[in-house]
Design a protein around this motif. Sequence first.
Motif, PDB file in Angstrom:
ATOM      1  N   ILE A  19      -2.231 -18.858   0.591  1.00  0.00           N
ATOM      2  CA  ILE A  19      -1.252 -19.929   0.380  1.00  0.00           C
ATOM      3  C   ILE A  19       0.030 -19.639   1.155  1.00  0.00           C
ATOM      4  O   ILE A  19       0.614 -20.532   1.780  1.00  0.00           O
ATOM      5  N   ALA A  20       0.463 -18.388   1.153  1.00  0.00           N
ATOM      6  CA  ALA A  20       1.668 -18.017   1.891  1.00  0.00           C
ATOM      7  C   ALA A  20       1.489 -18.234   3.385  1.00  0.00           C
ATOM      8  O   ALA A  20       2.384 -18.758   4.061  1.00  0.00           O
ATOM      9  N   ILE A  21       0.334 -17.861   3.914  1.00  0.00           N
ATOM     10  CA  ILE A  21       0.076 -18.032   5.345  1.00  0.00           C
ATOM     11  C   ILE A  21      -0.012 -19.510   5.708  1.00  0.00           C
ATOM     12  O   ILE A  21       0.525 -19.943   6.732  1.00  0.00           O
ATOM     13  N   LEU A  22      -0.669 -20.306   4.865  1.00  0.00           N
ATOM     14  CA  LEU A  22      -0.759 -21.742   5.136  1.00  0.00           C
ATOM     15  C   LEU A  22       0.613 -22.407   5.087  1.00  0.00           C
ATOM     16  O   LEU A  22       0.905 -23.300   5.893  1.00  0.00           O
ATOM     17  N   VAL A  60       7.600 -16.951   0.756  1.00  0.00           N
ATOM     18  CA  VAL A  60       6.594 -17.314  -0.245  1.00  0.00           C
ATOM     19  C   VAL A  60       5.986 -16.051  -0.870  1.00  0.00           C
ATOM     20  O   VAL A  60       5.771 -16.001  -2.095  1.00  0.00           O
ATOM     21  N   LEU A  61       5.722 -15.027  -0.075  1.00  0.00           N
ATOM     22  CA  LEU A  61       5.186 -13.784  -0.644  1.00  0.00           C
ATOM     23  C   LEU A  61       6.189 -13.134  -1.596  1.00  0.00           C
ATOM     24  O   LEU A  61       5.812 -12.604  -2.655  1.00  0.00           O
ATOM     25  N   THR A  62       7.470 -13.176  -1.247  1.00  0.00           N
ATOM     26  CA  THR A  62       8.503 -12.601  -2.117  1.00  0.00           C
ATOM     27  C   THR A  62       8.607 -13.395  -3.422  1.00  0.00           C
ATOM     28  O   THR A  62       8.728 -12.806  -4.496  1.00  0.00           O
ATOM     29  N   ILE A  63       8.582 -14.717  -3.326  1.00  0.00           N
ATOM     30  CA  ILE A  63       8.638 -15.540  -4.532  1.00  0.00           C
ATOM     31  C   ILE A  63       7.424 -15.262  -5.417  1.00  0.00           C
ATOM     32  O   ILE A  63       7.555 -15.120  -6.644  1.00  0.00           O
ATOM     33  N   ASN A  64       6.243 -15.179  -4.820  1.00  0.00           N
ATOM     34  CA  ASN A  64       5.044 -14.864  -5.601  1.00  0.00           C
ATOM     35  C   ASN A  64       5.168 -13.509  -6.285  1.00  0.00           C
ATOM     36  O   ASN A  64       4.768 -13.340  -7.434  1.00  0.00           O
ATOM     37  N   HIS A  65       5.711 -12.534  -5.573  1.00  0.00           N
ATOM     38  CA  HIS A  65       5.868 -11.194  -6.137  1.00  0.00           C
ATOM     39  C   HIS A  65       6.860 -11.202  -7.296  1.00  0.00           C
ATOM     40  O   HIS A  65       6.638 -10.536  -8.322  1.00  0.00           O
ATOM     41  N   GLU A  66       7.967 -11.937  -7.140  1.00  0.00           N
ATOM     42  CA  GLU A  66       8.983 -11.967  -8.182  1.00  0.00           C
ATOM     43  C   GLU A  66       8.531 -12.735  -9.417  1.00  0.00           C
ATOM     44  O   GLU A  66       8.964 -12.432 -10.530  1.00  0.00           O
TER      45      GLU A  66
END
Length: 68
Positions: A19-22, A60-66
């Motif tokens: 999802i982050a890559i897309l 997006v990866l940072t938001i997912n991680h948080e």
Amino acid sequence: MTSPDPSLPPSHRKLLVAIAILAGLSSGLAAVIVAGALHATPLQIVQWGAGTFVTVTLLVLTINHELR
């Protein structure tokens, strides 16, 4: 670069990364279209697209991680 939470199942982590890559690809494509419409040089078009891709993907990866 942050990685997804290791406690998630592997298929879930792969989905979050996909999802982050897309999201990065779609925003990078939009940046390329805007840069082309503004008659930027080919180097500037690539810089805008690549910069937007990297920025949005990491965001997006940072938001997912948080949120995990």
